[in-house]
Write a protein that holds these residues in place. Structure first.
Motif, PDB file in Angstrom:
ATOM      1  N   UNK A  75       0.732  -1.337   0.056  1.00  0.00           N
ATOM      2  CA  UNK A  75       0.009   0.002  -0.131  1.00  0.00           C
ATOM      3  C   UNK A  75       0.864   1.212   0.001  1.00  0.00           C
ATOM      4  N   UNK A  76       0.443   2.199  -0.711  1.00  0.00           N
ATOM      5  CA  UNK A  76       1.111   3.520  -0.673  1.00  0.00           C
ATOM      6  C   UNK A  76       0.012   4.607  -1.062  1.00  0.00           C
ATOM      7  N   UNK A  77      -0.270   5.561  -0.356  1.00  0.00           N
ATOM      8  CA  UNK A  77      -1.522   6.792  -0.562  1.00  0.00           C
ATOM      9  C   UNK A  77      -1.160   7.755   0.182  1.00  0.00           C
ATOM     10  N   UNK A  78      -2.076   8.916  -0.321  1.00  0.00           N
ATOM     11  CA  UNK A  78      -1.841  10.053   0.217  1.00  0.00           C
ATOM     12  C   UNK A  78      -3.015  10.248   1.511  1.00  0.00           C
ATOM     13  N   UNK A  79      -2.465  10.807   2.578  1.00  0.00           N
ATOM     14  CA  UNK A  79      -3.346  10.793   3.553  1.00  0.00           C
ATOM     15  C   UNK A  79      -2.955  11.758   4.720  1.00  0.00           C
ATOM     16  N   UNK A  80      -4.031  12.299   5.554  1.00  0.00           N
ATOM     17  CA  UNK A  80      -3.674  13.692   6.264  1.00  0.00           C
ATOM     18  C   UNK A  80      -2.757  13.443   7.513  1.00  0.00           C
ATOM     19  N   UNK A  81      -1.620  14.007   7.523  1.00  0.00           N
ATOM     20  CA  UNK A  81      -0.539  13.754   8.776  1.00  0.00           C
ATOM     21  C   UNK A  81      -0.992  15.194   9.756  1.00  0.00           C
ATOM     22  N   UNK A  82      -1.424  14.765  10.856  1.00  0.00           N
ATOM     23  CA  UNK A  82      -1.914  15.647  11.844  1.00  0.00           C
ATOM     24  C   UNK A  82      -0.792  16.605  12.475  1.00  0.00           C
TER      25      UNK A  82
END
Length: 93
Positions: free
Chosen positions: A64-71
């Motif tokens: 898996x490899x995806x864009x996600x929000x980093x807090x």
């Protein structure tokens, strides 16, 4: 058919003389026949913050490899799979 009879007679012999081994044999047989098809994996932020996300993916799929929000960075960041956590068994066979 003869092989099946030999196996049955060996299992019967073990059941009669060594009852504790039957449980171990039964568990090993059940566990070996049902392989999980879904994995739980850990993904880590490539921004260097150390933020981790856990997701499920098919066992046969690519990493898996995806864009996600980093807090920590307050932005969308690329996350990559770094570790397999466990394999889940299907409830339905």
């Amino acid at each position: 058919m003869m092989l099946l009879n030999i196996m049955c007679s060996r299992i019967l012999h073990v059941m009669l003389f060594y009852p504790c081994y039957v449980i171990v044999f039964y568990k090993a047989t059940i566990m070996s026949t049902s392989a999980g098809k879904i994995m739980v994996v850990m993904l880590e932020s490539l921004a260097g913050t150390g933020h981790k996300v856990f997701r499920q993916r098919p066992k046969t799929g690519d990493k898996l490899e995806f864009l996600h929000f980093d807090p920590y960075v307050q932005a969308q960041v690329l996350y990559k799979e770094v570790k397999k956590i466990k394999t889940l068994r299907s409830k339905y066979k």
